[in-house]
Scaffold this motif. Structure first.
Motif, PDB file in Angstrom:
ATOM      1  N   LEU A  33     -11.717  36.491  13.347  1.00  0.00           N
ATOM      2  CA  LEU A  33     -12.777  36.175  14.538  1.00  0.00           C
ATOM      3  C   LEU A  33     -11.914  35.971  15.982  1.00  0.00           C
ATOM      4  O   LEU A  33     -12.762  36.057  16.865  1.00  0.00           O
ATOM      5  CB  LEU A  33     -13.581  34.912  13.895  1.00  0.00           C
ATOM      6  CG  LEU A  33     -14.359  35.040  12.733  1.00  0.00           C
ATOM      7  CD1 LEU A  33     -14.612  33.779  12.267  1.00  0.00           C
ATOM      8  CD2 LEU A  33     -15.444  35.946  13.127  1.00  0.00           C
ATOM      9  N   MET A  34     -10.702  35.790  15.923  1.00  0.00           N
ATOM     10  CA  MET A  34      -9.919  35.823  17.161  1.00  0.00           C
ATOM     11  C   MET A  34      -9.991  37.031  17.900  1.00  0.00           C
ATOM     12  O   MET A  34     -10.159  37.086  19.062  1.00  0.00           O
ATOM     13  CB  MET A  34      -8.520  35.194  17.047  1.00  0.00           C
ATOM     14  CG  MET A  34      -8.385  33.782  16.323  1.00  0.00           C
ATOM     15  SD  MET A  34      -9.307  32.433  17.256  1.00  0.00           S
ATOM     16  CE  MET A  34      -8.650  32.607  18.839  1.00  0.00           C
ATOM     17  N   MET A  35     -10.036  37.998  17.064  1.00  0.00           N
ATOM     18  CA  MET A  35     -10.058  39.342  17.763  1.00  0.00           C
ATOM     19  C   MET A  35     -11.604  39.578  18.420  1.00  0.00           C
ATOM     20  O   MET A  35     -11.825  40.078  19.346  1.00  0.00           O
ATOM     21  CB  MET A  35      -9.810  40.630  16.831  1.00  0.00           C
ATOM     22  CG  MET A  35      -8.344  40.617  16.339  1.00  0.00           C
ATOM     23  SD  MET A  35      -8.122  42.003  15.347  1.00  0.00           S
ATOM     24  CE  MET A  35      -8.618  43.454  16.207  1.00  0.00           C
ATOM     25  N   VAL A  36     -12.636  39.207  17.591  1.00  0.00           N
ATOM     26  CA  VAL A  36     -13.947  39.068  18.017  1.00  0.00           C
ATOM     27  C   VAL A  36     -13.964  38.111  19.072  1.00  0.00           C
ATOM     28  O   VAL A  36     -14.676  38.660  20.484  1.00  0.00           O
ATOM     29  CB  VAL A  36     -14.721  38.448  16.916  1.00  0.00           C
ATOM     30  CG1 VAL A  36     -16.402  38.196  17.483  1.00  0.00           C
ATOM     31  CG2 VAL A  36     -14.846  39.250  15.824  1.00  0.00           C
ATOM     32  N   GLN A  37     -13.387  37.022  19.409  1.00  0.00           N
ATOM     33  CA  GLN A  37     -13.509  36.247  20.586  1.00  0.00           C
ATOM     34  C   GLN A  37     -12.800  37.257  21.988  1.00  0.00           C
ATOM     35  O   GLN A  37     -13.356  36.812  23.004  1.00  0.00           O
ATOM     36  CB  GLN A  37     -12.534  35.063  20.578  1.00  0.00           C
ATOM     37  CG  GLN A  37     -12.687  34.094  21.674  1.00  0.00           C
ATOM     38  CD  GLN A  37     -11.904  32.594  21.554  1.00  0.00           C
ATOM     39  OE1 GLN A  37     -10.775  32.919  21.200  1.00  0.00           O
ATOM     40  NE2 GLN A  37     -12.726  31.612  21.691  1.00  0.00           N
ATOM     41  N   LYS A  38     -11.761  37.818  21.554  1.00  0.00           N
ATOM     42  CA  LYS A  38     -11.036  38.408  22.537  1.00  0.00           C
ATOM     43  C   LYS A  38     -11.880  39.924  23.005  1.00  0.00           C
ATOM     44  O   LYS A  38     -11.567  40.732  23.605  1.00  0.00           O
ATOM     45  CB  LYS A  38      -9.553  39.052  22.227  1.00  0.00           C
ATOM     46  CG  LYS A  38      -8.807  37.758  22.270  1.00  0.00           C
ATOM     47  CD  LYS A  38      -7.341  38.275  21.573  1.00  0.00           C
ATOM     48  CE  LYS A  38      -6.697  36.977  21.259  1.00  0.00           C
ATOM     49  NZ  LYS A  38      -5.164  37.128  20.707  1.00  0.00           N
ATOM     50  N   LYS A  39     -12.996  40.244  22.478  1.00  0.00           N
ATOM     51  CA  LYS A  39     -14.022  41.168  22.478  1.00  0.00           C
ATOM     52  C   LYS A  39     -13.064  42.575  21.959  1.00  0.00           C
ATOM     53  O   LYS A  39     -13.370  43.852  22.496  1.00  0.00           O
ATOM     54  CB  LYS A  39     -14.400  41.446  23.772  1.00  0.00           C
ATOM     55  CG  LYS A  39     -15.166  40.343  24.312  1.00  0.00           C
ATOM     56  CD  LYS A  39     -15.919  40.530  25.657  1.00  0.00           C
ATOM     57  CE  LYS A  39     -16.666  39.221  26.062  1.00  0.00           C
ATOM     58  NZ  LYS A  39     -17.302  39.403  27.438  1.00  0.00           N
ATOM     59  N   GLN A  40     -12.217  42.494  21.108  1.00  0.00           N
ATOM     60  CA  GLN A  40     -11.720  43.721  20.593  1.00  0.00           C
ATOM     61  C   GLN A  40     -12.225  44.062  19.176  1.00  0.00           C
ATOM     62  O   GLN A  40     -11.610  45.060  18.385  1.00  0.00           O
ATOM     63  CB  GLN A  40      -9.923  43.123  20.089  1.00  0.00           C
ATOM     64  CG  GLN A  40      -9.350  42.950  21.497  1.00  0.00           C
ATOM     65  CD  GLN A  40      -7.903  42.371  21.281  1.00  0.00           C
ATOM     66  OE1 GLN A  40      -7.389  42.238  20.028  1.00  0.00           O
ATOM     67  NE2 GLN A  40      -7.086  42.117  22.578  1.00  0.00           N
TER      68      GLN A  40
END
Length: 1331
Positions: free
Chosen positions: A547-554
């Motif tokens: 979900l951290m990649m989601v937050q970074k829009k990756q």
């Protein structure tokens, strides 16, 4: 949030503000500022912790991170207050709702305030923002003010500094600021500073099998006061946190987590089960630090979890108990030194565990022998990273790409949810090849799956229950090898399976929580509610989603999500529902169920009951049982009392367990008899009811033979009683005497049977004597106990009676003030109603506008005003902007009549009621301010500016159940007068049946002199049962006789004797026909008769000319001798007569003669004696008499039946034969089921102790409902009377009427002559009102 919030936070000393401003300067000036700050703090108040050092200004660039930056010169490291480096602050690449700025303070630090500033020399600044804290840089916690407010106010330009002091300092290493709104003419721009101080931390890490055992030295123990404080954090929702044990009996206290709440348990001997004492806190398994404090003083325990505090009382055996050992984390089994892991031990971290100020963790670190370490204890806090995502609103969703299909061609999705909502979409995806759509959702707090295609459901499954309880629940959807299953919480939570004939796989994307706007994403359809809650541990085909990649829009696409935090709030902990209301909640709001609480409103704040019997009377109620709430919305519970409204005063009566006359018999081996009285209401309720009443009394009687009572004033009393609040104080005087006099009533009057003594019973005679009277000293009421001493001698005989507590008058209800100028007002101390405020009062005026009440704060305020002649407005501001609630009346309010206003404000809404009109309501913002903060004086009848003042009367003003004494303040205030007369204009309509309203200083009185009815409102029928030999003869006095009688009673008893018209009305019930109802004769041979003929019809016979026969008017109404109640009204004007029977149409007749009834001689009810006065045609019928019921008989202004029953000695009335007052003419007696619908207090017959009742009274409720029952009691022969000492009979029984008046037989050879329970003579039908 607005300027009022930060204006509160800036109240600091000049020294601190000056030093802080220097701390914000650049370079070495910052160091100088810190030194100055320390010097200033040394001059501060002793013992006050100063925590306002700047925390950000000296941090290196590596301590700053952000979601993005516009350029290198707009980097986050330039976001320092008052700096101009770079571009003068931080600005992100794009200004949208997904940006953030993060600061690493290097270590856990106490943060007390935050200040913001725009980007230097630009039009870029924030107008509002969110504030987050974290220990690890993950699992952020949003900081909320007042437990609700989430946003903080920002800036209005680029240069000014706006500082916000945190109501509760936060302890964290990382600070993150999330912009919400910014200058619409610019971009996001920010410089910031945080203020605080170092945080001292001693941390303990426990893994579920480790713990500490601390045995305090005797010097640190204290049986008087023991205090335990700590902070804890955990991801597990269950486990034993602490146990304290000590004492020889195995007593102990325990603190355990259960479903994320902290339970306080008491423990007894090893064989006994622990007992739950309290449950505090909620959502304590969120991996955030929570504060816990436990303080014990004897058996009093104060427990605080975060902001939730409770005061508790432990069992009595804990009064001298002290803790001898403290178990932390793991708990040894009783009798064993090994941990008891079966109970579930604590898994998480503890910080600064202190016992009586001794830091136990620090002792363990240093190897102190008082602390035994068990298992793998670490002195650090290892935290697992679990990234959660919050779906906070209706536009929230998360779209993830479909994972690579599994080898079986299916799909596997897993995640955990946490929510308060019963419904919401969790997951949806399309099936391949246009195979339909899959919806996984919550409905009625159950997990449901539906596969839909072409407008119909192909498959439905459901599993689990109660998934909206705020706990984490795991959800799994698996499709593999032709089988589809859903599951909740693993094996123990529930599951469902199916074997669909088609493949269940993901075509392209999965949508969690909701769908984008329909025009943007046609492949996502949501026919259900959106999901509001938290998700974590998302996995697709057994691979965890980062979900951290989601937050970074990756990875994926999202909207309106809060990533790396779970923003769930428990709005029911602590509960805002008052008075026992039950709290339930959804994600955005809470509700209170007030049923069976006796209170109403959004938070169960306002009582549904009136505060006194006086208030019920002025609502138009009659005698009966009522719940009264003496302090309105205050803490005292409602109480059931009897309100007797049959007298001039309205009496409140409170029963106890023995109001009967009770004989006292000797008890072997006992020198005294102690008798205790238990009242139907609690001590607090009794004290409050007595305090607000104008007068209270209680009968205290003693009947004696050779049984002394008080002895002499010089000697020790034989008997005494206890009265007053609590257990009562010893009283040595008797009923009718004064406190401290050591006398009875006869001693005060000087007529005791023996002048040497001050009580009749103290004469010690063999004849029966009696001392009785009323206790009227309110400080001595109620009577709690009796102690009777001289009852053991063989020849002693005695009996006592303690009547019910009776009070009348409401000191609060009539407390009023009159404002005669617009510039006049009364002022009182500040009104404190931070979370709940209710205001009620009555007003009357002739003015069209004016302010009733106003109280101001820095920005908050409340005001109630008459804004026009038909409108009342309740306006307020609690920090979210002004709010108005209005009620419009269809009639003018400036009519000089009393009108009632009730306003309430709570955390959910503001409401306003006017008279009986529907309430107007305005809801509060979901995340608005909670606390109403006022600081000025409270102005009544005007404002601080002396404008728009109120002219008129204000009465019974109460704020949160407390009455303001307007009269006391008015007596010393110019332009305001105490009291406000003139109540008949408002309450006169309550006087019915020709009753007249009479003004009193406090209230009004219905004068029933012109009415055939009686009672508080002239509404009670005066009825009597007639036998064939009964006669009521009313004689009209000639004019010259009446003129000589200057003291004649009202015209309901006396009347004119020559008439050109009559108004006659009565009600009757009989089975007799023919029957004469009423006969009027004159001295000139004229007459009027009302009768039932042999055909059961009514006839009116007029003989207005003595030389002619009577004219007969026959009604068409049939079957009037059917035993039912019928009402008759006859009206004559000259020769025109109208006749009305029950609800039948009025019948009109014309007489052939236009004459007068001249020289009226008498009016007779029942049998007519003497044929010379009777029309010969009626002589036989007149001699038969009347058998049945007559009620409310009225002849013009004369009420002959009422005169005979209520004024037999002062009225010109003669009664012959049996006449029994009855309720046979009331509508209740006409309905045999009426009594079945009335609920009364439980019967509490019998005596106290082993005493035997001498007289058995009819219980008040049944006596009043059944009516006053007529019985004849005959004395038996004198020889038998010598052998029967006492006759048991009903005290409320009425004897037959004999010639000379109405006789109520209460005689007997053992009867008190003092006052009885006033309800025994009431003729009203009691009712119990549940409002």
């Amino acid at each position: 949030m607005d300027s009022r919030s930060h204006s509160r936070s800036r109240r600091r000393s000049h020294c601190r503000s000056h030093s802080r401003s220097r701390c914000r300067s650049q370079g070495a000036a910052g160091i100088v500022a810190q030194v100055a700050l320390l010097l200033c703090s040394a001059r501060g108040t002793s013992g006050e912790e100063v925590c306002d050092s700047p925390l950000v200004s000296n941090l290196p660039p590596a301590s700053f991170r952000s979601s993005s930056q516009l350029s290198a010169s707009h980097a986050p490291s330039f976001a320092k207050l008052n700096r101009r480096d770079g571009a003068g602050g931080w600005s992100p690449l794009t200004s949208d709702g997904y940006q953030w700025l993060e600061v690493d303070l290097g270590q856990r630090t106490k943060i007390a305030a935050v200040a913001t500033q725009g980007r230097y020399g630009s039009s870029d600044w924030l107008t509002s923002y969110l504030l987050m804290f974290s220990d690890t840089g993950h699992n952020w916690k949003q900081h909320r003010q007042e437990d609700s407010i989430g946003s903080f106010p920002g800036n209005s330009n680029a240069d000014s500094v706006v500082q916000y002091k945190l109501q509760q300092p936060a302890v964290a290493r990382f600070l993150r600021l999330l912009p919400l709104h910014w200058n619409p003419s610019g971009r996001m721009g920010l410089r910031l500073e945080a203020y605080g101080c170092p945080h001292t931390s001693h941390v303990l890490g426990l893994d579920g099998s480790s713990g500490l055992l601390y045995r305090p030295s005797p010097g640190t123990r204290g049986s008087v006061r023991e205090v335990v404080t700590l902070q804890f954090k955990t991801l597990r929702n269950s486990g034993t946190l602490l146990r304290a044990e000590g004492g020889g009996g195995g007593l102990g206290l325990g603190l355990e987590l259960e479903r994320g709440r902290l339970l306080l348990l008491t423990r007894g001997p090893p064989s006994s089960e622990p007992r739950r004492v309290a449950s505090l806190g909620s959502l304590l398994d969120d991996q955030q630090w929570h504060r816990l404090a436990v303080e014990r003083r004897g058996s009093q325990l104060n427990v605080t979890v975060d902001e939730h505090a409770e005061r508790l009382r432990l069992p009595a055996e804990f009064a001298g108990w002290e803790a001898e050992q403290l178990s932390v984390g793991t708990v040894p089994s009783r009798g064993s030194q090994s941990p008891d892991v079966s109970k579930g031990n604590f898994h998480g971290c503890l910080e600064n565990l202190k016992f009586n100020s001794v830091n136990v963790v620090e002792l363990a670190k240093n190897g102190d022998l008082r602390v035994a370490v068990r298992g793998n204890v670490t002195f650090s806090c290892a935290e697992s990273v679990s990234v959660a995502v919050t779906f906070p609103g209706p536009r929230s969703f998360l779209r993830l790409p479909g994972a690579t299909p599994s080898s079986s061609g299916g799909v596997s999705v897993g995640f955990q949810i946490r929510t308060w909502n019963k419904a919401g979409l969790l997951l949806t995806f399309d099936l391949p090849q246009q195979g339909g759509v899959v919806w996984l959702y919550l409905s009625e707090a159950r997990l449901r799956l539906q596969i839909h295609k072409a407008g119909r459901a192909l498959l439905e499954l459901s599993a689990g229950s109660a998934l909206n309880d705020g706990q984490w629940h795991s959800v799994a959807l698996t499709s593999s090898r032709g089988r589809l299953s859903i599951g909740v919480d693993g094996e123990g939570g529930g599951s469902a399976q199916a074997a669909p004939p088609y493949a269940v796989a993901v075509e392209s994307h999965l949508f969690f929580g909701g769908c984008p706007a329909e025009d943007n994403e046609p492949r996502c359809r949501n026919p259900f509610n959106v999901f509001l809650g938290c998700m974590r541990l998302l996995s697709l085909n057994h691979l965890m989603v980062d979900l951290m990649m989601v937050q970074k829009k990756q990875l994926g696409i999202f909207s309106h999500l809060q990533i790396d935090m779970c923003g769930i709030i428990d709005r029911c902990s602590p509960s805002r529902c008052e008075h026992g209301g039950r709290c339930t909640q959804s994600w955005t709001a809470f509700r209170c169920n007030c049923s069976a609480s006796g209170y109403s409103g959004a938070t169960c704040h306002s009582s549904v009951y009136e505060q006194s019997c006086e208030a019920y009377k002025h609502n138009g109620n009659t005698s009966g049982h009522f719940y009264i709430d003496v302090d309105g919305s205050g803490p005292i519970r409602p109480q059931l009392v009897y309100c007797n409204m049959t007298e001039e005063n309205t009496w409140m009566e409170i029963q106890h367990n023995n109001t009967e006359v009770t004989r006292v018999r000797p008890s072997p081996g006992a020198r005294q008899r102690s008798l205790h009285f238990d009242y139907s209401t609690g001590d607090e309720q009794l004290s409050a009811a007595i305090g607000q009443s104008e007068h209270c009394e209680q009968e205290l009687s003693y009947r004696c033979r050779k049984s002394r009572l008080l002895n002499t004033p010089e000697g020790s009393p034989f008997s005494w009683w206890l009265g007053g609040p609590g257990p009562g104080r010893v009283q040595t005087y008797w009923g009718g005497a004064q406190p401290g006099s050591r006398q009875c009533a006869c001693g005060l009057r000087g007529d005791c049977v023996d002048p040497q003594h001050y009580c009749n019973c103290d004469a010690d005679r063999t004849e029966w004597a009696e001392d009785s009277g009323l206790i009227t000293h309110k400080e001595s009421l109620p009577v709690r106990s009796l102690v009777l001493g001289d009852v053991q001698r063989p020849e002693s005989e005695a009996a006592y009676r303690v009547g019910p507590l009776r009070c009348h008058g409401d000191r609060n209800f009539w407390n009023a003030a009159f404002f005669d100028k617009e510039t006049s007002y009364l002022h009182f101390p500040t009104f404190h109603g931070e979370l709940s405020a209710d205001i009620s009062f009555l007003f009357k005026t002739t003015a069209s506008s004016g302010v009733f009440l106003e109280n101001l704060g820095i920005k908050d305020f409340i005001r109630i005003e008459l804004s026009s002649s038909t409108r009342v407005v309740f306006s307020l501001d609690v920090g979210d902007g002004p709010l108005e609630v209005r009620v419009e009346s269809s009639v003018p309010l400036n009519d000089d009549r009393w009108h009632r206003v009730r306003a309430e404000r709570n955390v959910r809404e503001a409401s306003l009621r006017l008279d009986a009109l529907p309430a107007a309501r305005r809801g509060a913002p979901a995340d608005g301010h909670l606390h109403l903060q006022l600081n000025s004086q409270l102005f009544i009848g005007g404002t601080a500016s002396r404008q728009k003042g109120f002219r008129g009367c204000i009465r019974a003003l109460q704020l949160n159940g407390v009455t303001l004494d307007l009269e006391e303040r008015a007596r010393i205030t110019p332009g305001v007068r105490a009291g406000c007369p003139g109540h008949c204009g408002s309450y006169g309509s309550l006087c019915r049946n020709r009753g007249r309203c009479a003004e009193r200083a406090n209230g009004f009185l219905c004068d029933c002199g012109l009415s055939a009815h009686t009672g508080a409102f002239c509404h009670t029928e005066v009825s009597a049962s007639f036998k064939s030999g009964t006669t009521v003869s009313y004689t009209f006095k000639e004019p010259h006789e009446s003129g000589r009688n200057s003291s004649a009673r009202p015209s309901s008893v006396h009347s004119d004797t020559t008439l050109r018209g009559e108004d006659v009305s009565l009600s009757f019930r009989t089975n007799q026909s023919p029957a004469l109802l009423l006969y009027v004769s004159s001295r000139h041979g004229e007459s009027l008769a009302l009768l039932i003929n042999k055909h059961d019809k009514l006839e009116v016979r007029y003989k207005l000319d003595g030389r002619r026969g009577a004219e007969v008017l026959r009604s068409a109404a049939r079957s009037l001798a059917d035993g039912r109640l019928h009402a008759v009204s006859v009206r004559r004007r000259a020769d025109g007569v109208s006749l009305q029977i029950d609800q039948h149409a009025r019948e009109d007749f014309n007489l052939t003669s236009d004459g007068e009834l001249n020289g009226i001689k008498s009016l007779v009810l029942g049998r007519v004696h003497g044929s010379e006065d009777v029309d010969p045609e009626l002589s036989r019928l007149a001699s038969l008499g009347f058998t049945g019921c007559l009620s409310v008989v009225r002849f013009n202004s004369v009420s002959p039946l009422k005169a005979a029953l209520l004024h037999p000695h002062s009225s010109p009335v003669v009664i012959t034969g049996p006449l029994v007052q009855s309720t046979c003419g009331s509508s209740a007696s006409a309905n045999p089921r009426a009594a079945e619908d009335t609920h009364h207090l439980s019967d509490q017959s019998g005596s106290v102790g082993s005493g035997q009742p001498l007289v058995k009274s009819i219980r008040t409720g049944s006596a009043l409902i059944g009516g006053v029952i007529a019985v004849a009691i005959f004395l038996i022969a004198s020889g038998l009377a010598l052998t029967a000492r006492f006759l048991y009979r009903r005290r409320e029984t009425h004897g037959n009427q004999e010639a000379g008046g109405v006789k109520r037989e209460d005689s007997g050879d053992f009867t008190f002559t003092s006052q009885r329970d006033s309800r025994s003579v009431s003729t009203e039908n009691p009712k119990e009102y549940f409002i």
